[in-house]
Design an enzyme around this catalytic site. Sequence first.
Site, PDB file in Angstrom:
ATOM      1  N   LEU A 124      45.162   6.792 -38.755  1.00  9.77           N
ATOM      2  CA  LEU A 124      46.220   5.672 -38.496  1.00  9.77           C
ATOM      3  C   LEU A 124      46.571   5.023 -39.595  1.00  9.77           C
ATOM      4  O   LEU A 124      47.499   4.503 -40.030  1.00  9.77           O
ATOM      5  CB  LEU A 124      45.739   4.900 -37.462  1.00  9.77           C
ATOM      6  N   ASN A 125      45.413   4.896 -40.585  1.00 10.16           N
ATOM      7  CA  ASN A 125      45.978   4.145 -41.982  1.00 10.16           C
ATOM      8  C   ASN A 125      45.130   5.020 -43.099  1.00 10.16           C
ATOM      9  O   ASN A 125      43.768   4.842 -43.164  1.00 10.16           O
ATOM     10  CB  ASN A 125      45.286   2.674 -41.691  1.00 10.16           C
ATOM     11  N   GLN A 159      36.389   4.041 -45.440  1.00  8.58           N
ATOM     12  CA  GLN A 159      35.547   4.061 -44.721  1.00  8.58           C
ATOM     13  C   GLN A 159      34.616   5.467 -45.127  1.00  8.58           C
ATOM     14  O   GLN A 159      33.596   5.522 -45.062  1.00  8.58           O
ATOM     15  CB  GLN A 159      35.838   4.607 -43.109  1.00  8.58           C
ATOM     16  N   GLY A 167      33.841   5.893 -38.738  1.00  5.13           N
ATOM     17  CA  GLY A 167      32.986   4.914 -39.337  1.00  5.13           C
ATOM     18  C   GLY A 167      31.630   5.629 -39.780  1.00  5.13           C
ATOM     19  O   GLY A 167      31.079   5.187 -40.788  1.00  5.13           O
ATOM     20  N   GLU A 168      31.355   6.609 -39.118  1.00  9.08           N
ATOM     21  CA  GLU A 168      30.100   7.277 -39.378  1.00  9.08           C
ATOM     22  C   GLU A 168      30.023   8.684 -39.996  1.00  9.08           C
ATOM     23  O   GLU A 168      29.175   9.090 -40.719  1.00  9.08           O
ATOM     24  CB  GLU A 168      29.234   7.552 -38.263  1.00  9.08           C
TER      25      GLU A 168
HETATM   26 MO1  MOS Z   1      27.038   1.653 -36.202  1.00  7.67          MO
HETATM   27  S1  MOS Z   1      25.228   2.440 -36.502  1.00  7.67           S
HETATM   28  O1  MOS Z   1      27.231   2.215 -34.450  1.00  7.67           O
HETATM   29  O2  MOS Z   1      26.899   0.100 -36.450  1.00  7.67           O
END
Ligand code: MOS
Length: 744
Positions: free
Chosen positions: A636-637, A644, A710-711
């Site tokens: 999206l961005n 990230q 994020g991960e």
């Molecule tokens: Mo993440 S470890 O689910 O903040």
Amino acid sequence: MTKTSTLLGKPLSRVDGRLKVTGEAKYAAEFNVSGLTHGCVVSSAIARGRIKKLDTSAALAVPGVLHVFTHENRPRAAWFDRNYQDEDAPSGSPFRPLHDDELVYSGQPIALVVAETLEVARYAASLVQVEYKTHSHETDLRARRGKAYAPREGKGGFEPPPKPRGHADKALAHAAARIDAEYSSPVEHHNPMEMHATTVVYEDDGTLSVYDKTQGVMNTQKYVSKVFHLSPDEVRVRSPFVGGAFGSGLRPQYQLFLAVMAARELKRSVRVALTRQQMFTFGHRPTTLQRVALGVSAEGKLEAVIHETVSETSRFEDYIEVIVNWSGLLYQCDNVRLDYKVAQLDTYTPIDMRAPGAAVGVYALECAMDELAYAAGIDPLELRLKNYAERDQNEDKPFSSKELRACYQQGAERFGWARRTPAPRSMREGKQLIGWGMATGVWEAMQQEASAKAVLSIDGKLIVSSATADIGTGTYTVMTQIAAETLGLPVEDVTFKLGDSSLPMSPLQGGSWTVSSVGSAVKEACEKVRERVFELARKVKHSPLAKARLDEVSFDGGHIRSKEDPSRAVSITEAMRHGEVLHIEEQTVSLPDKHKQSAYTLCTHSAVFAEVRVDEDFGTVKVTRVVSAIAGGRVLNPKTARSQILGGIVWGIGMALEEESVLDQKLGRFMNHNLAEYHVPVNADVQDIDVIFVDEEDTIVNPLGAKGLGEIGIVGVAAAIANAIFHATGKRVRNLPITPDKLL
Ligand code: MOS
């Protein structure tokens, strides 16, 4: 989305960027009120035993000290059901600060000194005298592995290892080539820049305004109201900015409990901020000991996968994470046996840290794959392609989408993998040994229930809100984009609010699910507003859109236009004025489409390529290049998305080479509890990083098609670096971090 998609997919700079770099963004310990008092935590110096005597008289005698809270005088009312579990709690009994004289880990809070100023509180805390009755403790996982057991389930989302398929041990014995090795990863601490803190403002009416460092204001609010027997309207929790958390803010931490307890008791506003040392006292990425055995046929087909892990938990909770399951998912293999156990140590319960489970489990698997490639005489990338999993064999389901092949291909091309000479130590330059390694990464694409509210005003301004968080992830920005795009408004006219428990319900920010969950809610709320404003536009006198249907118009620049003839348009302001409506407000609850999703496995993937240069004399390692190709659905961005992934890669460098919380087994205590001795990558450690997002269409994961980023960025990075180090040096170091001493 509208056809005239202009905003989504654009590299919009952070809408909160200016606030953050000018210091206007306020963090939990920065909310000031007059009469604010300060609490300083006294921590236990022993790992296990009892408090024989706590002498607080010297502390109380210091002018300015208001109170010293201990287990002996804590308010009796302030306690909760041992079964109460916060949103991220594993099964067991949560730790209860100042509950009694029992000490269950080193660093445990044993007193809170509250004073008029921070300096007085800190000084007085140093005067608290403690006599301990010491019991023997056990903090060494290697010594405790014989006591490991399958943990109790209980935490949402945890999946125990799947049942064995085929005959892994037999297949391993008959394989043409095999490897069987033990890998380990140490305790790591999150070490966000912002330390944990809570400011509790005691309002005139006795209600509490709580500013907490948290990844979930609603989780904090529920915890406070449950523990202190308050109704949710008596507790408002805010956390508009978070200076990094990475999982450390998923559970309510003891500074929250202590600050609320003190504020209620003293009827004063109280702040409790932890020190950097105390940041090592409430949860960590657990140590893992992992056996991985792999067998391969003469043709390079994976015949056996065995992955057994022992990890750690505390005495009071069964912390669990998904470490081994990835090994049954990532490659096609019919003979798989996976096992996961935990052993109890006298430490605090571990807590999720970026890509919990995957970061360490995939590290071991992907190093083992590299070892297997050498054992079988196959190129490491070729071995992975030969065993590419078209289906998730753990669950016997297809993937909703999986562009991992494109990651391998594009990543390898950008990196120049084809120019690699396979023999270890074959790419040196003078005293520098050059190595190239690669690894695969995988993470889940999850969606949770979330809600959002959108309010469009007659002046064309839109305010959207949800009680989610922005822990540095870019949530403010991406939600603003989704909202602006849906209603065709300029970004400047859209405000997104978060980090306030009075806003519509949102889950914790974690698991890489915020865009998927909250983003879907934002989109739905704005779509409802769209429908209503469109109805008003049709009813405008002599409306050029009177006969139009919603799918025949587009929203852009504050106007609703016919797609066929863009000159036929009504402005939002005009529509609302004509309808005599000042505000259009819509709130929605967005739920994952479980029916649609349950037939598929939803995952993000990555292919990571790393170059290292190892100094032959000193054993020092520099990661000179990383190329990471990510398949994470729709981006999206690209700017915040890239950030990230960069952050994840930098952490992967730390995981591979530096990070380790060293526990003195005799004391049962983490000794390097500061940023001088707990090493993280600094600028000089971070060189060339290249992030590629491959195209990946997915209509199953959520209406936005975005899987969450994020991960995935950290997964596979440590393995790619470890594999590059082997290629450079011919040394296989299986115990992270790979510090220079291990290479000499
Ligand atoms: Mo993440 S470890 O689910 O903040």
